[in-house]
Design an enzyme around this catalytic site. Structure first.
Site, mmCIF file in Angstrom:
data_model
loop_
_atom_site.group_PDB
_atom_site.id
_atom_site.type_symbol
_atom_site.label_atom_id
_atom_site.label_comp_id
_atom_site.label_asym_id
_atom_site.label_seq_id
_atom_site.Cartn_x
_atom_site.Cartn_y
_atom_site.Cartn_z
ATOM 1 N N LYS A 115 73.238 -12.640 -19.119
ATOM 2 C CA LYS A 115 72.002 -13.536 -18.029
ATOM 3 C C LYS A 115 72.072 -14.452 -18.032
ATOM 4 O O LYS A 115 71.968 -15.030 -17.012
ATOM 5 C CB LYS A 115 71.710 -12.257 -17.253
ATOM 6 C CG LYS A 115 71.090 -12.329 -16.252
ATOM 7 C CD LYS A 115 69.923 -10.780 -15.813
ATOM 8 C CE LYS A 115 70.463 -9.551 -16.526
ATOM 9 N NZ LYS A 115 69.823 -8.174 -15.721
ATOM 10 N N LYS A 127 62.531 -9.038 -23.608
ATOM 11 C CA LYS A 127 62.977 -8.097 -23.134
ATOM 12 C C LYS A 127 62.144 -6.636 -24.097
ATOM 13 O O LYS A 127 61.368 -6.915 -25.298
ATOM 14 C CB LYS A 127 64.236 -6.853 -23.043
ATOM 15 C CG LYS A 127 63.495 -5.896 -21.369
ATOM 16 C CD LYS A 127 64.232 -7.241 -20.311
ATOM 17 C CE LYS A 127 63.856 -5.466 -18.900
ATOM 18 N NZ LYS A 127 64.269 -6.335 -17.894
ATOM 19 N N ASP A 167 59.844 -5.437 -13.752
ATOM 20 C CA ASP A 167 60.772 -5.009 -14.452
ATOM 21 C C ASP A 167 60.403 -3.405 -13.753
ATOM 22 O O ASP A 167 59.534 -3.492 -12.783
ATOM 23 C CB ASP A 167 61.591 -4.867 -16.051
ATOM 24 C CG ASP A 167 63.030 -3.985 -15.943
ATOM 25 O OD1 ASP A 167 64.021 -4.856 -15.443
ATOM 26 O OD2 ASP A 167 62.483 -2.509 -16.107
HETATM 27 P P1 NDP Z 1 61.208 -0.398 -9.085
HETATM 28 O O1 NDP Z 1 60.292 -0.184 -10.473
HETATM 29 O O2 NDP Z 1 60.424 -1.546 -8.364
HETATM 30 O O3 NDP Z 1 62.040 0.213 -8.092
HETATM 31 C C1 NDP Z 1 63.224 0.869 -8.659
HETATM 32 C C2 NDP Z 1 63.422 1.941 -8.407
HETATM 33 O O4 NDP Z 1 64.218 2.811 -8.938
HETATM 34 C C3 NDP Z 1 62.522 2.255 -7.494
HETATM 35 O O5 NDP Z 1 63.441 3.595 -5.980
HETATM 36 C C4 NDP Z 1 62.739 4.427 -8.827
HETATM 37 O O6 NDP Z 1 62.363 5.423 -7.872
HETATM 38 C C5 NDP Z 1 64.455 3.945 -8.895
HETATM 39 N N1 NDP Z 1 64.478 4.861 -10.116
HETATM 40 C C6 NDP Z 1 63.518 4.781 -11.217
HETATM 41 N N2 NDP Z 1 63.673 4.583 -13.141
HETATM 42 C C7 NDP Z 1 65.133 6.128 -11.683
HETATM 43 C C8 NDP Z 1 65.818 7.087 -12.589
HETATM 44 N N3 NDP Z 1 65.813 7.322 -13.497
HETATM 45 N N4 NDP Z 1 66.646 7.152 -12.006
HETATM 46 C C9 NDP Z 1 66.506 7.479 -10.422
HETATM 47 N N5 NDP Z 1 65.562 6.354 -9.707
HETATM 48 C C10 NDP Z 1 65.039 6.083 -10.491
HETATM 49 O O7 NDP Z 1 62.347 -1.733 -10.256
HETATM 50 P P2 NDP Z 1 63.426 -2.914 -9.738
HETATM 51 O O8 NDP Z 1 64.022 -2.994 -8.409
HETATM 52 O O9 NDP Z 1 62.121 -4.080 -10.071
HETATM 53 O O10 NDP Z 1 64.366 -2.747 -10.874
HETATM 54 C C11 NDP Z 1 65.017 -1.550 -10.903
HETATM 55 C C12 NDP Z 1 66.465 -2.093 -11.597
HETATM 56 O O11 NDP Z 1 66.670 -3.672 -11.436
HETATM 57 C C13 NDP Z 1 66.913 -1.931 -13.051
HETATM 58 O O12 NDP Z 1 67.220 -1.263 -13.709
HETATM 59 C C14 NDP Z 1 65.869 -3.809 -13.292
HETATM 60 O O13 NDP Z 1 65.981 -3.638 -15.096
HETATM 61 C C15 NDP Z 1 66.381 -4.794 -12.896
HETATM 62 N N6 NDP Z 1 66.855 -5.656 -12.587
HETATM 63 C C16 NDP Z 1 64.946 -5.518 -11.840
HETATM 64 C C17 NDP Z 1 64.509 -6.965 -11.746
HETATM 65 C C18 NDP Z 1 63.522 -8.125 -10.827
HETATM 66 O O14 NDP Z 1 63.769 -8.931 -10.222
HETATM 67 N N7 NDP Z 1 62.457 -7.008 -10.423
HETATM 68 C C19 NDP Z 1 65.917 -8.140 -12.034
HETATM 69 C C20 NDP Z 1 66.712 -7.766 -12.857
HETATM 70 C C21 NDP Z 1 67.565 -6.989 -12.799
HETATM 71 P P3 NDP Z 1 60.980 5.818 -8.050
HETATM 72 O O15 NDP Z 1 60.032 5.351 -6.907
HETATM 73 O O16 NDP Z 1 60.429 7.010 -7.582
HETATM 74 O O17 NDP Z 1 60.355 5.458 -9.636
#
Ligand code: NDP
Length: 447
Positions: A115, A127, A167
């Site tokens: 990436k 990571k 993350d």
């Molecule tokens: P956040 O913690 O802000 O949000 C995660 C979201 O996913 C929340 O709504 C959470 O629900 C839900 N979630 C987490 N674990 C689970 C699970 N086991 N089953 C179902 N829902 C789940 O994280 P991000 O938005 O930052 O990250 C989301 C994804 O994007 C991840 O895969 C991360 O690695 C990827 N990512 C993030 C980047 C970034 O800049 N932030 C960059 C590139 C990739 P709840 O609120 O209930 O916890």
């Protein structure tokens, strides 16, 4: 897969990383798509190139003791993988979630190599994270945990060494506490040591929005290349965290109607279109559950459980929650309901079987490595601004982000075509990301 060298490396990776299923999943996915490249480069085997690529340069594991508000001591596990530094300092987020294990961090770190290479910026792959769960903890508990975590991690990071970011479970609050502790221990203001910082102390404008916006810029490029657009389309997005929220904002700006979002308990369906300001208030301000949305939105419904979200009819699906949240059954439901594009906002949200089914069914498919690279790309822009001791406006950063995402699309798309897999962005992204890293590794000798 026919290539004997790759088959042997996969078998060796499985034998020496017992039980790390998510890590094997990404190893299979990436190495399978590199087969045509490896076939053309028999010298890779003698150089041990793929063995070196699949073995982290360094894996750091440490104890993180912290005290809760009642004075009880808890012990969590901290991790940092420094996977590959061929093209720049290690770069990759920190995940705080109870499901985090060594294999989770290795899967995320391995993906990050390609990436980061795809962004065109000089950043290697890393990571980290912990099995700590910030949910339900007070601010003071989160702060004490972050301070304890950084008290060990600071030995291994630095703006030219390894640069963590956020993350899952690590947002602006956690990044602030981590940076504060780093500064206190080292006695120096090394702004570029972590990204995702607050704007008053070295953060970049548009970093918060970058991953979600970036997914939509990438998807838009893919749609336009295929004579389609977001305009008037129905979109389903999973998650309601950082990535999901800003993907929802940008998809709406580009003319789509986003009708569903979720959290780890369940999903909401609002046929009128999601009111994203209400979601921000619930999730970011009150740190509450998504089901509270229906109280003020009478046409919306809430359903317990996450996977049902993929049975909602839509044109475009953007999974933005977590790994393996969209399985084969979900993929079948999407296809049956006429969905024509899936873009991965989260890391590895679709199982390998789901990806194969979506591609075989002729859907446009944007893989995470390419589609969600906007976050780390903007983190690299934050590092550039920190080095320059200067900051760009929101519009400047956003324009750079858009340009980067369009370039990633072009590079992934042309790499796929060059190796006889036109339209296969999974292969194209893996190959384009790999070639740059492989050439740098070869140039730097056996290290
Ligand atoms: P956040 O913690 O802000 O949000 C995660 C979201 O996913 C929340 O709504 C959470 O629900 C839900 N979630 C987490 N674990 C689970 C699970 N086991 N089953 C179902 N829902 C789940 O994280 P991000 O938005 O930052 O990250 C989301 C994804 O994007 C991840 O895969 C991360 O690695 C990827 N990512 C993030 C980047 C970034 O800049 N932030 C960059 C590139 C990739 P709840 O609120 O209930 O916890």
């Amino acid at each position: 897969m026919k290539n004997e060298y790759l088959k042997r490396v996969i078998a060796e990776v499985e034998a020496r990383n017992e039980g790390e299923k998510e890590f094997f999943q990404t190893i299979h996915e990436v190495l399978e798509s590199l087969e045509p490249v490896v076939e053309q480069h028999p010298e890779y085997e003698k150089l041990g190139l793929i063995e070196r690529l699949t073995e982290p340069e360094r894996m750091i594991k440490f104890r993180v003791p912290w005290t809760d508000d009642e004075g009880k001591v808890h012990v969590n596990r901290g991790f940092r993988v420094q996977f590959n530094s061929a093209i720049g300092p290690y770069k990759g987020g920190l995940r705080f979630h109870p499901s985090v294990k060594e294999g989770t961090i290795k899967f995320l770190g391995f993906e990050q190599i390609f990436k980061n290479s795809l962004t065109g910026l000089p950043i290697g792959g890393g990571k980290g994270g912990s099995d700590f769960d910030p949910k339900g903890k007070s601010d003071a508990e989160v702060m004490r945990f972050c301070q304890s975590y950084m008290t060990e991690l600071y030995k291994y990071v630095g703006q030219d060494v390894d640069v963590p970011a956020g993350d899952i479970g690590v947002g602006a609050r956690e990044v602030g506490y981590l940076f504060g502790q780093f500064k206190r221990i080292t006695g120096a203001y090394e702004g570029g040591v972590i990204t995702g910082k607050g704007i008053p102390y070295g953060g970049s404008l548009a970093r918060t929005e970058a991953t979600g916006f970036g997914v939509c810029y990438f998807t838009d490029a893919m749609l336009r290349d295929n004579g389609k657009s977001f305009e008037g389309k129905t979109v389903v997005i999973s998650g309601s965290g950082n990535v999901a929220t800003y993907a929802c904002v940008k998809a709406t700006e580009l003319g789509a109607k986003v009708v569903a979002l979720s959290d780890s308990n369940g999903y909401i369906h609002d046929p009128e279109g999601i009111d994203i300001e209400a979601i921000k208030e619930i999730k970011q301000v009150r740190r509450a559950r998504i089901k509270e949305y229906i109280a003020d939105h009478p046409k919306a419904t809430y359903t317990e459980g996450c996977r049902g979200i993929w049975t909602i009819p839509c044109d475009i699906a953007i999974p933005c929650a977590t790994q393996n949240e969209l399985d084969l059954d979900s993929a079948k439901a999407l296809v049956a309901n006429g969905c024509f594009a899936v873009s991965e906002g989260a890391n590895m949200p679709c199982t390998n079987e789901a990806v194969a089914y979506l591609q075989a069914s002729g859907l446009l498919f944007a893989p995470a490595k390419a589609a969600n690279a906007g976050g780390v790309a903007t983190s690299a822009l934050e590092m550039s601004q920190n080095s320059m001791r200067y900051s760009w406006s929101f519009e400047e950063v956003d324009a750079k982000l858009k340009g980067i995402m369009e370039n990633i699309y072009k590079n992934a798309s042309s790499a796929a075509a060059e190796y006889g897999m036109a339209g296969n962005l999974v292969a194209g992204a893996n190959i384009a990301g790999f070639l740059k890293v492989a050439n740098a590794m070869i140039a730097q000798g056996i290290v």
